[in-house]
Design a protein around this motif. Structure first.
Motif, PDB file in Angstrom:
ATOM      1  N   LYS A  64       0.679  -1.168  -0.031  1.00 49.61           N
ATOM      2  CA  LYS A  64       0.074   0.067  -0.119  1.00 49.61           C
ATOM      3  C   LYS A  64       0.894   1.300  -0.189  1.00 49.61           C
ATOM      4  CE  LYS A  64      -3.962  -1.266   0.045  1.00 49.61           C
ATOM      5  NZ  LYS A  64      -4.497  -1.815  -1.101  1.00 49.61           N
ATOM      6  N   LEU A  65       1.704   1.796  -0.529  1.00 49.95           N
ATOM      7  CA  LEU A  65       2.659   2.747  -1.001  1.00 49.95           C
ATOM      8  C   LEU A  65       1.685   3.691  -1.581  1.00 49.95           C
ATOM      9  CD1 LEU A  65       5.867   1.130  -1.819  1.00 49.95           C
ATOM     10  CD2 LEU A  65       5.493   2.166   0.450  1.00 49.95           C
ATOM     11  N   SER A  66       2.242   4.628  -1.839  1.00 54.62           N
ATOM     12  CA  SER A  66       1.266   5.701  -2.667  1.00 54.62           C
ATOM     13  C   SER A  66       1.671   6.884  -1.554  1.00 54.62           C
ATOM     14  CB  SER A  66      -0.559   5.920  -2.285  1.00 54.62           C
ATOM     15  OG  SER A  66      -0.802   5.929  -0.936  1.00 54.62           O
ATOM     16  N   GLY A  67       1.405   8.116  -2.989  1.00 52.51           N
ATOM     17  CA  GLY A  67       2.078   9.247  -1.853  1.00 52.51           C
ATOM     18  C   GLY A  67       0.528  10.957  -2.855  1.00 52.51           C
ATOM     19  N   LEU A  68       1.346  11.798  -2.568  1.00 48.86           N
ATOM     20  CA  LEU A  68       1.179  13.149  -3.065  1.00 48.86           C
ATOM     21  C   LEU A  68       1.949  13.594  -4.280  1.00 48.86           C
ATOM     22  CD1 LEU A  68       0.517  14.970   0.531  1.00 48.86           C
ATOM     23  CD2 LEU A  68      -1.177  13.581  -1.590  1.00 48.86           C
ATOM     24  N   MET A 105       8.465  17.127  -7.138  1.00 46.62           N
ATOM     25  CA  MET A 105       8.351  16.259  -6.038  1.00 46.62           C
ATOM     26  C   MET A 105       7.652  15.557  -5.838  1.00 46.62           C
ATOM     27  SD  MET A 105       8.413  17.976  -2.383  1.00 46.62           S
ATOM     28  CE  MET A 105       8.157  17.396  -0.534  1.00 46.62           C
ATOM     29  N   ALA A 106       7.473  14.306  -5.415  1.00 42.34           N
ATOM     30  CA  ALA A 106       6.820  13.382  -4.179  1.00 42.34           C
ATOM     31  C   ALA A 106       7.249  13.009  -3.299  1.00 42.34           C
ATOM     32  CB  ALA A 106       6.705  11.966  -5.678  1.00 42.34           C
ATOM     33  N   SER A 107       5.714  12.318  -3.056  1.00 42.49           N
ATOM     34  CA  SER A 107       5.716  12.086  -1.287  1.00 42.49           C
ATOM     35  C   SER A 107       5.350  10.654  -0.913  1.00 42.49           C
ATOM     36  CB  SER A 107       5.171  13.446  -0.318  1.00 42.49           C
ATOM     37  OG  SER A 107       3.984  13.262  -0.495  1.00 42.49           O
ATOM     38  N   SER A 108       5.659  10.384   0.339  1.00 41.55           N
ATOM     39  CA  SER A 108       5.008   9.701   0.836  1.00 41.55           C
ATOM     40  C   SER A 108       3.512  10.072   1.208  1.00 41.55           C
ATOM     41  CB  SER A 108       5.658   8.167   1.797  1.00 41.55           C
ATOM     42  OG  SER A 108       5.679   9.795   3.258  1.00 41.55           O
ATOM     43  N   VAL A 109       2.774   9.038   2.779  1.00 41.11           N
ATOM     44  CA  VAL A 109       1.685   9.310   3.376  1.00 41.11           C
ATOM     45  C   VAL A 109       1.819   9.250   4.430  1.00 41.11           C
ATOM     46  CG1 VAL A 109       0.280   9.328   1.516  1.00 41.11           C
ATOM     47  CG2 VAL A 109       0.497   7.630   3.517  1.00 41.11           C
ATOM     48  N   GLY A 110       3.522   9.648   5.099  1.00 38.49           N
ATOM     49  CA  GLY A 110       3.812   9.859   6.844  1.00 38.49           C
ATOM     50  C   GLY A 110       3.988   8.799   6.758  1.00 38.49           C
ATOM     51  N   PHE A 135       0.098   5.789  -6.689  1.00 40.50           N
ATOM     52  CA  PHE A 135       0.061   4.024  -6.019  1.00 40.50           C
ATOM     53  C   PHE A 135       1.332   3.648  -6.615  1.00 40.50           C
ATOM     54  CE2 PHE A 135      -3.249   3.308  -8.483  1.00 40.50           C
ATOM     55  CZ  PHE A 135      -3.618   2.593  -8.973  1.00 40.50           C
ATOM     56  N   VAL A 136       1.326   2.749  -5.569  1.00 42.10           N
ATOM     57  CA  VAL A 136       2.490   1.802  -6.331  1.00 42.10           C
ATOM     58  C   VAL A 136       0.791   0.254  -5.869  1.00 42.10           C
ATOM     59  CG1 VAL A 136       4.161   0.274  -6.356  1.00 42.10           C
ATOM     60  CG2 VAL A 136       4.262   1.980  -5.697  1.00 42.10           C
ATOM     61  N   ASN A 137       1.171  -0.907  -7.886  1.00 39.31           N
ATOM     62  CA  ASN A 137       0.229  -2.022  -7.602  1.00 39.31           C
ATOM     63  C   ASN A 137       1.186  -2.578  -6.712  1.00 39.31           C
ATOM     64  OD1 ASN A 137      -2.090  -1.230  -9.311  1.00 39.31           O
ATOM     65  ND2 ASN A 137      -0.454  -0.427 -10.861  1.00 39.31           N
ATOM     66  N   THR A 138       0.331  -3.225  -6.274  1.00 42.54           N
ATOM     67  CA  THR A 138       1.833  -4.369  -5.502  1.00 42.54           C
ATOM     68  C   THR A 138       1.654  -5.871  -6.698  1.00 42.54           C
ATOM     69  OG1 THR A 138      -1.068  -5.791  -4.382  1.00 42.54           O
ATOM     70  CG2 THR A 138      -0.012  -4.397  -3.246  1.00 42.54           C
ATOM     71  N   GLU A 139       2.382  -6.773  -6.037  1.00 44.44           N
ATOM     72  CA  GLU A 139       2.691  -7.807  -6.488  1.00 44.44           C
ATOM     73  C   GLU A 139       1.982  -8.496  -7.330  1.00 44.44           C
ATOM     74  OE1 GLU A 139       6.086 -11.559  -6.628  1.00 44.44           O
ATOM     75  OE2 GLU A 139       6.892  -9.585  -5.878  1.00 44.44           O
TER      76      GLU A 139
END
Length: 177
Positions: free
Chosen positions: A48-52, A66-71, A113-117
């Motif tokens: 569940k990796l994602s961000g702004l 710039m890209a960030s995580s969600v904390g 967001f990253v799609n999980t494997e």
């Protein structure tokens, strides 16, 4: 600051900067550093990796700088359950910092967001996330959704705009060298 407006606070003195111009995002340029950051996230074993995403427009081209995580994961009581879930305190603080660091010229323009494997790449899943984000007022004619995954051992980055013709939401992107 668009992110501040998203969460209910607004300052009228910034309404004239570039992020408030009308128009549609028709292409995306991703800075080299953001590209490296996103590809590292795609290679991560975390779920569940994602961000702004933060950037500015030149005409109809959104330039992501710039890209960030969600904390931190422990900020989310039951763990994050959705690709677009973000602690509003984190988003507001980061949005305000970016706004001031870049002199008001860079603002929030979407999420990634990253799609999980296990999920793999799925245009339908990407579109479901896009529609859900539009319902939550996260995506409009200028902001984007960026989906990251793997195909044949190669990273794939897809970019979507809700303002496109129905059924054709994908827009071209390129990572700058």
């Amino acid at each position: 600051m668009r992110i501040a407006e998203r969460y209910g606070w607004s300052s009228s003195r910034f309404k004239n900067h570039s992020s408030y111009n009308d128009g549609v995002t028709n292409s995306v340029e991703i800075s080299r550093n953001v590209g490296v950051f996103l590809l590292r996230q795609a290679a991560s074993l975390s779920g569940k990796l994602s961000g702004l995403l933060f950037g500015y427009h030149e005409g109809d081209c959104l330039k992501i700088v710039m890209a960030s995580s969600v904390g931190m994961p422990y900020w989310y009581e039951d763990g994050r359950s959705a690709e677009l879930e973000i602690d509003p305190r984190f988003a507001l603080g980061l949005g305000e910092a970016v706004h001031h660091i870049y002199g008001g010229e860079v603002d929030w323009f979407g999420s990634w967001f990253v799609n999980t494997e296990e999920e793999g790449l799925s245009v339908q899943k990407d579109l479901d996330v896009l529609v859900n984000g539009h319902k939550m007022a996260m995506f409009d004619n200028r902001s984007i959704l960026l989906s990251i995954g793997w195909k044949d051992c190669e990273p794939v980055i897809r970019t979507y705009s809700y303002a496109r013709d129905e059924g054709d939401y994908e827009i071209p992107n390129k990572i700058l060298k």
